[in-house]
Motif scaffolding. Sequence first.
Motif, PDB file in Angstrom:
ATOM      1  N   ARG A  39       0.849  -1.195   0.000  1.00 19.99           N
ATOM      2  CA  ARG A  39       0.000   0.000   0.000  1.00 19.99           C
ATOM      3  C   ARG A  39       0.881   1.239   0.000  1.00 19.99           C
ATOM      4  O   ARG A  39       1.590   1.506   0.983  1.00 19.99           O
ATOM      5  CB  ARG A  39      -0.905   0.026   1.229  1.00 19.99           C
ATOM      6  CG  ARG A  39      -1.856  -1.128   1.320  1.00 19.99           C
ATOM      7  CD  ARG A  39      -2.984  -0.958   0.318  1.00 19.99           C
ATOM      8  NE  ARG A  39      -3.866  -2.124   0.394  1.00 19.99           N
ATOM      9  CZ  ARG A  39      -4.283  -2.782  -0.658  1.00 19.99           C
ATOM     10  NH1 ARG A  39      -3.899  -2.413  -1.862  1.00 19.99           N
ATOM     11  NH2 ARG A  39      -5.079  -3.805  -0.526  1.00 19.99           N
ATOM     12  N   PRO A  40       0.854   2.007  -1.083  1.00 20.68           N
ATOM     13  CA  PRO A  40       1.638   3.247  -1.103  1.00 20.68           C
ATOM     14  C   PRO A  40       1.136   4.233  -0.051  1.00 20.68           C
ATOM     15  O   PRO A  40      -0.049   4.296   0.254  1.00 20.68           O
ATOM     16  CB  PRO A  40       1.402   3.799  -2.512  1.00 20.68           C
ATOM     17  CG  PRO A  40       0.897   2.638  -3.308  1.00 20.68           C
ATOM     18  CD  PRO A  40       0.193   1.747  -2.343  1.00 20.68           C
ATOM     19  N   ALA A  43       0.629   9.552  -3.267  1.00 20.51           N
ATOM     20  CA  ALA A  43       0.962   9.621  -4.685  1.00 20.51           C
ATOM     21  C   ALA A  43       2.457   9.799  -4.913  1.00 20.51           C
ATOM     22  O   ALA A  43       2.966   9.481  -5.987  1.00 20.51           O
ATOM     23  CB  ALA A  43       0.191  10.772  -5.334  1.00 20.51           C
ATOM     24  N   ASP A  45       4.844   8.185  -3.326  1.00 21.72           N
ATOM     25  CA  ASP A  45       5.570   6.985  -2.902  1.00 21.72           C
ATOM     26  C   ASP A  45       5.962   6.124  -4.110  1.00 21.72           C
ATOM     27  O   ASP A  45       5.387   5.069  -4.368  1.00 21.72           O
ATOM     28  CB  ASP A  45       4.719   6.190  -1.912  1.00 21.72           C
ATOM     29  CG  ASP A  45       5.524   5.164  -1.146  1.00 21.72           C
ATOM     30  OD1 ASP A  45       6.741   5.052  -1.384  1.00 21.72           O
ATOM     31  OD2 ASP A  45       4.930   4.474  -0.293  1.00 21.72           O
ATOM     32  N   ASP A  46       6.964   6.600  -4.834  1.00 26.15           N
ATOM     33  CA  ASP A  46       7.398   5.907  -6.047  1.00 26.15           C
ATOM     34  C   ASP A  46       7.984   4.521  -5.761  1.00 26.15           C
ATOM     35  O   ASP A  46       7.859   3.621  -6.589  1.00 26.15           O
ATOM     36  CB  ASP A  46       8.431   6.746  -6.803  1.00 26.15           C
ATOM     37  CG  ASP A  46       7.832   8.027  -7.367  1.00 26.15           C
ATOM     38  OD1 ASP A  46       6.618   8.044  -7.624  1.00 26.15           O
ATOM     39  OD2 ASP A  46       8.596   9.004  -7.549  1.00 26.15           O
ATOM     40  N   TYR A  49       5.128   2.016  -5.565  1.00 23.14           N
ATOM     41  CA  TYR A  49       4.598   1.737  -6.899  1.00 23.14           C
ATOM     42  C   TYR A  49       5.562   0.878  -7.709  1.00 23.14           C
ATOM     43  O   TYR A  49       5.128  -0.013  -8.448  1.00 23.14           O
ATOM     44  CB  TYR A  49       4.281   3.037  -7.638  1.00 23.14           C
ATOM     45  CG  TYR A  49       3.073   3.746  -7.079  1.00 23.14           C
ATOM     46  CD1 TYR A  49       1.802   3.193  -7.201  1.00 23.14           C
ATOM     47  CD2 TYR A  49       3.198   4.960  -6.418  1.00 23.14           C
ATOM     48  CE1 TYR A  49       0.689   3.825  -6.678  1.00 23.14           C
ATOM     49  CE2 TYR A  49       2.089   5.606  -5.893  1.00 23.14           C
ATOM     50  CZ  TYR A  49       0.840   5.036  -6.025  1.00 23.14           C
ATOM     51  OH  TYR A  49      -0.254   5.667  -5.511  1.00 23.14           O
ATOM     52  N   ILE A  52       5.170  -2.655  -6.492  1.00 23.67           N
ATOM     53  CA  ILE A  52       3.955  -3.269  -7.019  1.00 23.67           C
ATOM     54  C   ILE A  52       4.190  -3.756  -8.442  1.00 23.67           C
ATOM     55  O   ILE A  52       3.849  -4.888  -8.797  1.00 23.67           O
ATOM     56  CB  ILE A  52       2.769  -2.282  -6.966  1.00 23.67           C
ATOM     57  CG1 ILE A  52       2.370  -2.010  -5.523  1.00 23.67           C
ATOM     58  CG2 ILE A  52       1.579  -2.811  -7.771  1.00 23.67           C
ATOM     59  CD1 ILE A  52       1.383  -0.871  -5.355  1.00 23.67           C
ATOM     60  N   VAL A  53       4.800  -2.922  -9.257  1.00 23.28           N
ATOM     61  CA  VAL A  53       5.078  -3.306 -10.647  1.00 23.28           C
ATOM     62  C   VAL A  53       6.017  -4.504 -10.693  1.00 23.28           C
ATOM     63  O   VAL A  53       5.789  -5.456 -11.441  1.00 23.28           O
ATOM     64  CB  VAL A  53       5.658  -2.107 -11.434  1.00 23.28           C
ATOM     65  CG1 VAL A  53       6.179  -2.564 -12.783  1.00 23.28           C
ATOM     66  CG2 VAL A  53       4.609  -1.023 -11.595  1.00 23.28           C
ATOM     67  N   ARG A  97      -3.841  -5.939 -11.343  1.00 22.90           N
ATOM     68  CA  ARG A  97      -3.223  -5.058 -10.332  1.00 22.90           C
ATOM     69  C   ARG A  97      -2.224  -4.105 -10.978  1.00 22.90           C
ATOM     70  O   ARG A  97      -2.163  -2.931 -10.644  1.00 22.90           O
ATOM     71  CB  ARG A  97      -2.550  -5.919  -9.265  1.00 22.90           C
ATOM     72  CG  ARG A  97      -1.736  -5.154  -8.251  1.00 22.90           C
ATOM     73  CD  ARG A  97      -2.603  -4.295  -7.360  1.00 22.90           C
ATOM     74  NE  ARG A  97      -1.801  -3.810  -6.246  1.00 22.90           N
ATOM     75  CZ  ARG A  97      -2.099  -2.730  -5.561  1.00 22.90           C
ATOM     76  NH1 ARG A  97      -3.194  -2.070  -5.805  1.00 22.90           N
ATOM     77  NH2 ARG A  97      -1.324  -2.341  -4.569  1.00 22.90           N
ATOM     78  N   TRP A  98      -1.440  -4.627 -11.909  1.00 22.87           N
ATOM     79  CA  TRP A  98      -0.472  -3.805 -12.622  1.00 22.87           C
ATOM     80  C   TRP A  98      -1.167  -2.721 -13.434  1.00 22.87           C
ATOM     81  O   TRP A  98      -0.756  -1.566 -13.441  1.00 22.87           O
ATOM     82  CB  TRP A  98       0.378  -4.685 -13.504  1.00 22.87           C
ATOM     83  CG  TRP A  98       1.557  -4.047 -14.155  1.00 22.87           C
ATOM     84  CD1 TRP A  98       1.996  -2.753 -14.019  1.00 22.87           C
ATOM     85  CD2 TRP A  98       2.469  -4.654 -15.062  1.00 22.87           C
ATOM     86  NE1 TRP A  98       3.111  -2.551 -14.777  1.00 22.87           N
ATOM     87  CE2 TRP A  98       3.420  -3.714 -15.421  1.00 22.87           C
ATOM     88  CE3 TRP A  98       2.555  -5.939 -15.589  1.00 22.87           C
ATOM     89  CZ2 TRP A  98       4.458  -4.000 -16.305  1.00 22.87           C
ATOM     90  CZ3 TRP A  98       3.584  -6.230 -16.466  1.00 22.87           C
ATOM     91  CH2 TRP A  98       4.529  -5.257 -16.816  1.00 22.87           C
ATOM     92  N   GLY A 101      -2.611   0.091 -11.334  1.00 24.13           N
ATOM     93  CA  GLY A 101      -1.583   0.960 -10.800  1.00 24.13           C
ATOM     94  C   GLY A 101      -1.544   1.119  -9.297  1.00 24.13           C
ATOM     95  O   GLY A 101      -0.718   1.831  -8.763  1.00 24.13           O
ATOM     96  N   GLY A 102      -2.392   0.475  -8.579  1.00 24.45           N
ATOM     97  CA  GLY A 102      -2.306   0.569  -7.120  1.00 24.45           C
ATOM     98  C   GLY A 102      -3.255   1.553  -6.603  1.00 24.45           C
ATOM     99  O   GLY A 102      -3.418   1.960  -5.561  1.00 24.45           O
TER     100      GLY A 102
END
Length: 102
Positions: A39-40, A43, A45-46, A49, A52-53, A97-98, A101-102
Motif C-alpha cells: 500500500r503506497p 501519490a 511513494d514511487d 509503486y 507493485i510493478v 493489479r499492474w 496501478g495501485g
Amino acid sequence: MTGPCPVNDDRWLATVFAVPLILLTLVSAYFCWTALTIRPSGAWDDDAYAGIVLACVMSAGAAGVAAAVWVVPAVRRVLGWGWVVPALVLGVVAGVRWATGG
C-alpha cells in the motif's frame, strides 16, 4: 519367451511434471500476494509503486512459465487443465493489479 512387462509411466510423469508447475504456481502466488498487499503511502511513494510493478511482473512471469511448461505435449498428456488454471488466474490478477496501478 516373455518380454518385459509394460509399465505405465503416467503416474511417474505426472509427479515429475507436477513439481515445476506447483513450484511456479507458488512463486506466482507469493508475488501476487505481495503486489496486492503493498500500500503506497501517497501519490509521491514511487518506491511502493515500483514494488507493485516488480511483484506483478514476477507473478505474471512465473505464471507464464508455468503455462509454457504445461503447453508441452508430454505434460498436457498427463496433467489436465486443473494444474495450470491456478497459475493463469494468478497471472491475470497480477496483470489487473499492474494495470490499475495501485
